[in-house]
Design a protein around this motif. Structure first.
Motif, PDB file in Angstrom:
ATOM      1  N   TYR A  32       0.870  -1.179   0.000  1.00 35.73           N
ATOM      2  CA  TYR A  32       0.000   0.000   0.000  1.00 35.73           C
ATOM      3  C   TYR A  32       0.896   1.215   0.000  1.00 35.73           C
ATOM      4  O   TYR A  32       1.840   1.299   0.797  1.00 35.73           O
ATOM      5  N   LEU A  34       1.398   5.602  -0.468  1.00 34.70           N
ATOM      6  CA  LEU A  34       0.776   6.900  -0.280  1.00 34.70           C
ATOM      7  C   LEU A  34       1.741   7.987  -0.751  1.00 34.70           C
ATOM      8  O   LEU A  34       2.957   7.832  -0.690  1.00 34.70           O
ATOM      9  N   TYR A  36       2.537  12.072   0.029  1.00 32.23           N
ATOM     10  CA  TYR A  36       2.309  13.197   0.912  1.00 32.23           C
ATOM     11  C   TYR A  36       3.014  14.415   0.343  1.00 32.23           C
ATOM     12  O   TYR A  36       4.066  14.320  -0.293  1.00 32.23           O
ATOM     13  N   TYR A  93       3.448   1.032   3.092  1.00 31.09           N
ATOM     14  CA  TYR A  93       3.166   0.119   4.190  1.00 31.09           C
ATOM     15  C   TYR A  93       3.655  -1.266   3.797  1.00 31.09           C
ATOM     16  O   TYR A  93       3.260  -1.784   2.755  1.00 31.09           O
ATOM     17  N   THR A 100      -0.052  -3.693  10.465  1.00 33.98           N
ATOM     18  CA  THR A 100       1.203  -2.939  10.381  1.00 33.98           C
ATOM     19  C   THR A 100       0.915  -1.482  10.639  1.00 33.98           C
ATOM     20  O   THR A 100      -0.155  -0.991  10.319  1.00 33.98           O
TER      21      THR A 100
ATOM     22  N   ARG B 100      -3.449  -2.128   7.707  1.00 32.13           N
ATOM     23  CA  ARG B 100      -3.023  -1.844   6.354  1.00 32.13           C
ATOM     24  C   ARG B 100      -4.105  -1.033   5.669  1.00 32.13           C
ATOM     25  O   ARG B 100      -5.274  -1.136   5.962  1.00 32.13           O
ATOM     26  N   SER B 101      -3.701  -0.231   4.735  1.00 37.92           N
ATOM     27  CA  SER B 101      -4.604   0.662   4.011  1.00 37.92           C
ATOM     28  C   SER B 101      -5.128   1.778   4.886  1.00 37.92           C
ATOM     29  O   SER B 101      -6.135   2.394   4.558  1.00 37.92           O
ATOM     30  N   ASP B 102      -4.469   2.025   5.976  1.00 34.86           N
ATOM     31  CA  ASP B 102      -4.885   3.097   6.873  1.00 34.86           C
ATOM     32  C   ASP B 102      -4.158   4.376   6.494  1.00 34.86           C
ATOM     33  O   ASP B 102      -2.948   4.364   6.294  1.00 34.86           O
ATOM     34  N   THR B 103      -4.876   5.477   6.391  1.00 37.25           N
ATOM     35  CA  THR B 103      -4.237   6.748   6.059  1.00 37.25           C
ATOM     36  C   THR B 103      -3.870   7.477   7.336  1.00 37.25           C
ATOM     37  O   THR B 103      -4.718   7.657   8.221  1.00 37.25           O
TER      38      THR B 103
END
Lengths: 115, 115
Positions: A32, A34, A36, A93, A100, B100-103
């Motif tokens: 995953y 991201l 920023y 991640y 995690t 997981r997949s958490d912002t």
């Protein structure tokens, strides 16, 4: 050992053009990702994310592309605006089979959008 | 929308002193993370808490400790400060238990300077 790499420390783009920021990773357990954006003296601001089950995610002017086989992702900003000038961090991640928490950050790319 | 609040924003300490940094997560967020960003470096994960329990630990020195309180705010306690502790300390929060997949949403940071 830098697991998330942004090989371009800086990028300069004309207003209205496309900005392409690149990110490479080495750990195949990352699933995953991201992006920023960070202005000086401020915390990172979440822009967009993508799961490893997808190869593209789009949100307004921002599109993230993921190439799992190449362990590469990129952020496209179209059209670029002067207010986009900031440091952009790629983050990931790892999936070690459980919950995690920690984000692994890249080294950042300083984007300058020229009016 | 409410954001992550960190206090103080700036802190100057002498070597061997102690410092306490505070973080107030976004309302209804249950997970808090701490990161350290040295000059010219990417943010490095220190520690995280979910529902007041430590959920993950990174490269946090033994001189540092942290906790999350019943109102979900968190404090990072730093003792026997060293010159190398001078950095930006970011707190982030999330609402999905840190899975997981958490912002993660970041606060503005506390700039700690150790003289």
């Amino acid at each position: 050992d830098q697991q998330v790499k942004q090989n371009s420390p800086s990028l300069s783009v004309q207003e209205g053009r496309i900005s392409i920021l690149n990110c490479d990773y080495t750990n195949s357990m990352f699933d995953y990702f991201l992006w920023y954006k960070k202005y000086p003296a401020e915390g990172p601001t979440f822009l967009i994310s993508i799961s490893s089950i997808k190869d593209k995610n789009e949100d307004g002017r921002f599109t993230v592309f993921l190439n799992k086989s190449a362990k590469h992702l990129s952020l496209h900003i179209v059209p670029s605006q002067p207010g986009d000038s900031a440091v952009y961090f790629c983050a990931a991640y790892p999936n070690y089979g459980g919950v995690t928490n920690k984000l692994i950050f890249g080294t950042g790319t300083l984007l300058a959008v020229q009016p | 929308a409410a954001g992550v609040i960190q206090s103080p924003r700036h802190l100057i300490k002498e070597k061997r002193e102690t410092a306490t940094l505070k973080c107030y997560p976004i309302p209804r967020h249950d997970t808090v993370y701490w990161y350290q960003q040295g000059p010219g470096q990417d943010p490095q994960f220190l520690i995280s808490f979910y529902e007041k329990m430590q959920s993950d630990k990174g490269s946090i020195p033994d001189r540092f400790s942290a906790q999350q309180f019943s109102d979900y705010h968190s404090e990072l306690n730093m003792s026997s400060l060293e010159l190398g502790d001078s950095a930006l300390y970011f707190c982030a929060s999330s609402s999905l238990g840190g899975g997981r997949s958490d912002t993660q949403y970041f606060g503005p940071g506390t700039r700690l300077t150790v003289l």
